[in-house]
Scaffold this motif. Structure first.
Motif, short mmCIF file in Angstrom:
data_model
loop_
_atom_site.label_atom_id
_atom_site.label_comp_id
_atom_site.label_asym_id
_atom_site.label_seq_id
_atom_site.Cartn_x
_atom_site.Cartn_y
_atom_site.Cartn_z
N ASP A 10 8.19 2.04 -4.47
CA ASP A 10 7.46 3.10 -3.77
C ASP A 10 7.39 2.88 -2.19
OD1 ASP A 10 5.96 0.55 -3.44
OD2 ASP A 10 4.05 1.49 -3.91
N ASP A 15 8.63 -2.24 0.91
CA ASP A 15 9.63 -1.91 0.02
C ASP A 15 11.03 -1.65 0.96
OD1 ASP A 15 6.71 -0.79 -0.77
OD2 ASP A 15 7.87 -0.72 -2.61
N ASN A 39 2.40 3.34 -2.64
CA ASN A 39 2.05 3.59 -1.27
C ASN A 39 1.66 4.88 -0.93
OD1 ASN A 39 1.91 0.84 -0.72
ND2 ASN A 39 4.10 0.91 -0.79
N LEU A 125 8.64 -3.21 -7.35
CA LEU A 125 8.23 -3.35 -6.18
C LEU A 125 6.73 -2.39 -6.10
CD1 LEU A 125 11.28 -3.22 -3.94
CD2 LEU A 125 10.38 -5.09 -5.05
N ASP A 251 7.28 -7.48 -0.98
CA ASP A 251 8.38 -6.94 -1.77
C ASP A 251 9.46 -7.83 -1.57
OD1 ASP A 251 6.49 -5.39 -2.71
OD2 ASP A 251 7.13 -3.41 -1.86
CA CA Z 1 5.80 -1.65 -2.92
#
Ligand code: CA
Ligand code: BDR
Length: 317
Positions: A10, A15, A39, A125, A251
């Motif tokens: 996301d 990420d 997110n 993630l 992440d």
């Molecule tokens: Ca994330």
């Protein structure tokens, strides 16, 4: 042989760094990137995944959009620390291509049946919505996963969205319970370790000094986070800051575990997520009566982890 992985994400500043790190790691063969709301809304996380892969020169990696909202509850709006666009305002161009035209859960099921059993691993993630959906709607396919490494939870640590809960789990606690209670090997990467892999401004300056185009972008993403963090703390405390702001590599720790598990120590724990709507909603608690155990990372060599991230990101063009 590199390990075949699907990255479920996301993006999101950290990420983005995890994607950079995965693309810099010859140990991994990235089969696809599935996106989930977390997110930011799904349309934004999907657009960001496309932009990040384009920036990396990896337009051949398919991007497949997944679930728009948590498994059994409404999502909540969180655009804050990752910036309005989720990439801290980084002006990355969009590629011409569109996301793959099927739902991520359907694509995952197809991919799992195409490949030999247990040969495909998932690096998760974001909230676990896509994975839980796959388990519930296509258990035949989900059983073929080799394992999942997922960032989420706070076991012996305070949370980050509430005193008790971590963001990915708190966003979709029911999904996390489905995943933790099922029969796929799960490795959970909680705040207990990710908060020990902290990039300082000095580390970020070294990254910029030694690296190329991608390291420059990574430096900007980290700087955007640090700026937001300082502003947030100032708004909260209303007083000058004394604590040096640092970027937790949440992440990227998932990718680190996939490429070098010796950086971490793990415990086998039975975890349950609280879903009762109380102030502890979304908390990951050790439940000694639960039957299913998962592997939970509880220690990390933070210096070695940061050194590996630096080495990999500065090797990118
Ligand atoms: Ca994330
Ligand atoms: C997790 O929440 C998100 O904001 C980050 O991208 C990470 O996956 C950390 O709690």
């Amino acid at each position: 042989m590199p390990a075949a992985v699907i990255i479920d994400t996301d993006p999101g500043l950290d990420d983005a760094l995890a994607l950079f790190l995965a693309c810099a790691s010859p140990e991994l063969d990235i089969v696809g990137v599935t996106t989930v709301a977390g997110n930011l809304a799904l349309s934004r996380t999907t657009a960001n995944a496309l932009k990040l892969l384009h920036h990396l020169g990896r337009d051949e990696v398919p991007v497949i959009a997944g679930c728009e909202r948590p498994l059994r509850r409404e999502g909540f709006d969180v655009a804050d620390i990752h910036g309005e666009d989720g990439l801290g305002g980084a002006l990355l161009p969009s590629p011409d291509r569109q996301p793959h035209p099927v739902h991520a859960v359907r694509w995952l099921a197809h991919e799992l049946h195409q490949r030999s059993v247990h040969s495909l691993h998932l690096l998760a993630l974001g909230p676990l919505t896509n994975v839980a959906h796959l388990i519930e709607s296509r258990p035949d396919a989900a059983k073929r996963l080799g394992g999942i490494i997922a960032m989420g939870g706070a076991v012996r640590e305070a949370g980050n969205v509430t005193k008790f809960a971590e963001f990915n789990i708190a966003t979709d606690p029911e999904a996390a319970n489905v995943v933790f209670g099922w029969q796929i090997p799960v490795t959970l990467v909680p705040l207990d370790v990710t908060r020990k892999v902290l990039a300082s401004r000095e580390w970020n300056a070294t990254l910029l000094g030694r690296g190329g185009k991608i390291a420059r972008t990574a430096n900007g993403l980290i700087e955007a986070y640090l700026r937001n963090l300082v502003a947030r703390r100032a708004a909260k405390e209303g007083s000058p800051q004394t604590l040096e702001p640092k970027f937790p590599m949440h992440d990227p720790c998932v990718v680190l575990h996939a490429i070098d598990p010796s950086l971490f120590r793990a415990e086998s724990l039975a975890l349950r997520v609280i879903t009762d709507g109380s102030e502890r909603d979304g908390a990951t608690v050790i439940d000694r009566y639960a039957e299913n155990r998962i592997e939970v990372l509880t220690q990390v060599d933070g210096d070695r982890a940061l050194a590996l991230i630096l080495e990999r990101l500065t090797a990118l063009p």
